[in-house]
Design an enzyme around this catalytic site. Structure first.
Site, PDB file in Angstrom:
ATOM      1  CG  ASP A  89      -2.167  -0.870   1.313  1.00 57.16           C
ATOM      2  OD1 ASP A  89      -2.195  -1.631   0.304  1.00 57.16           O
ATOM      3  OD2 ASP A  89      -2.945  -0.835   2.020  1.00 57.16           O
ATOM      4  CG  HIS A 146       2.167  -8.819   0.866  1.00 59.77           C
ATOM      5  ND1 HIS A 146       1.371 -10.054   1.380  1.00 59.77           N
ATOM      6  CD2 HIS A 146       2.402  -8.064   1.727  1.00 59.77           C
ATOM      7  CE1 HIS A 146       1.053  -9.862   2.412  1.00 59.77           C
ATOM      8  NE2 HIS A 146       1.344  -8.532   2.708  1.00 59.77           N
ATOM      9  CB  SER A 249      10.948   2.899   4.643  1.00 55.85           C
ATOM     10  OG  SER A 249      12.118   3.550   4.152  1.00 55.85           O
TER      11      SER A 249
END
Length: 283
Positions: A89, A146, A249
């Site tokens: 995200d 992921h 980050s």
């Protein structure tokens, strides 16, 4: 630009590693009153949607870090059928072709694959005409990373460095930011050739970790981890968790075979992205 410089200048003066260590200490504190205070105020400040969290009750987390790397309900991030899916995200900082081994950081600012990966010229040469995407994770975002595609784990390199903020204003000011900050470069083999996922540290990022290693210990020395014979099953499937940030980050995704990757046309610098959404097709 002048505002960006004013925002960034203090980062050259403050003890970034010391502040990060202190933030990491408090993020691991398990005192109920303190950790609940930190979590409650973070949710309020950044408008975090806890309805997506696997554990919705903020008080159920043992410490702030456990809250920060919270798991989401699987139904909140369904995986598309795209050849390459978004691994996080966040939002797109930059995306496009690697030109003669150079990646665009921000308008007018570039850095090289070799600098980013802290590798020899032979390895960097594989990516000289590749494709890349830089993905920024804001504080309110889900902070697990992921796999964008099925891949075989090959190796990992921990690269020590600075801890500048990676917020957009800083990327527009600090030269070669992602090649200067602490980072973890993870090398994979895919059906279209080599792929690297670089997890970039920043101010108050307490730790970077992977699903097979756990937290990677901060060091002053470059460290390489070879997985060529360590695991019997090194294939990590698309959508599977591969890592996490303890505070936010950036992830830089690189594909060596640039001719095979066609980015989704809707993905431009500044675009919001979400885990599992289409990112590219393989041509």
């Amino acid at each position: 630009m002048f505002r960006d410089v004013l925002k960034t200048l203090p980062q050259y003066l403050i003890p970034k590693h010391g502040i990060t260590a202190l933030a990491g200490y408090f993020a691991d504190v398990r005192n109920p009153r303190l950790k609940n205070f930190l979590i409650r105020n973070f949710i309020r400040k950044f408008d975090v949607d806890m309805s997506e969290a696997l554990i919705e009750d903020p008080k159920s987390y043992d410490c702030f870090n456990d809250f920060f790397i919270r798991h989401l309900k699987p139904e909140c991030r369904p995986l598309s059928q795209s050849d390459v899916i978004c691994p996080v995200d966040g939002c797109i900082s930059e995306i496009g072709k690697i030109e003669r081994g150079q990646l665009l950081q921000a308008k007018g600012k570039y850095y090289s694959v070799q600098e980013l990966l802290a590798c020899d010229g032979q390895l960097a040469e594989q990516f000289v005409q590749g494709q890349f995407a830089t993905l920024y994770l804001s504080p309110k975002d889900y902070h697990r990373v992921h796999m964008p595609i099925d891949a075989e784990l090959v190796s990992m390199t921990y690269i020590p460095g600075a801890l500048f903020s990676v917020q957009p204003a800083t990327t527009r000011v600090v030269p070669k930011l992602f090649a200067r900050n602490e980072r973890l470069a993870i090398f994979f083999k895919t059906k279209i050739g080599p792929m690297v996922m670089v997890m970039v540290g920043a101010t108050i990022v307490g730790a970077i970790g992977t699903s097979w290693h756990g937290d990677v210990k901060r060091s002053k020395k470059l460290e390489r981890f070879d997985y060529s014979e360590q695991f019997s099953d090194k294939i990590i499937s698309q959508g599977s968790e591969m890592g996490y940030f303890k505070l936010g980050s950036t992830v830089v995704l690189l594909f060596a075979n640039g001719e095979k990757i066609q980015w989704d046309k809707e993905l431009l610098a500044g675009s919001k992205v979400q885990l599992g959404k289409p990112m590219a097709i393989i041509t």
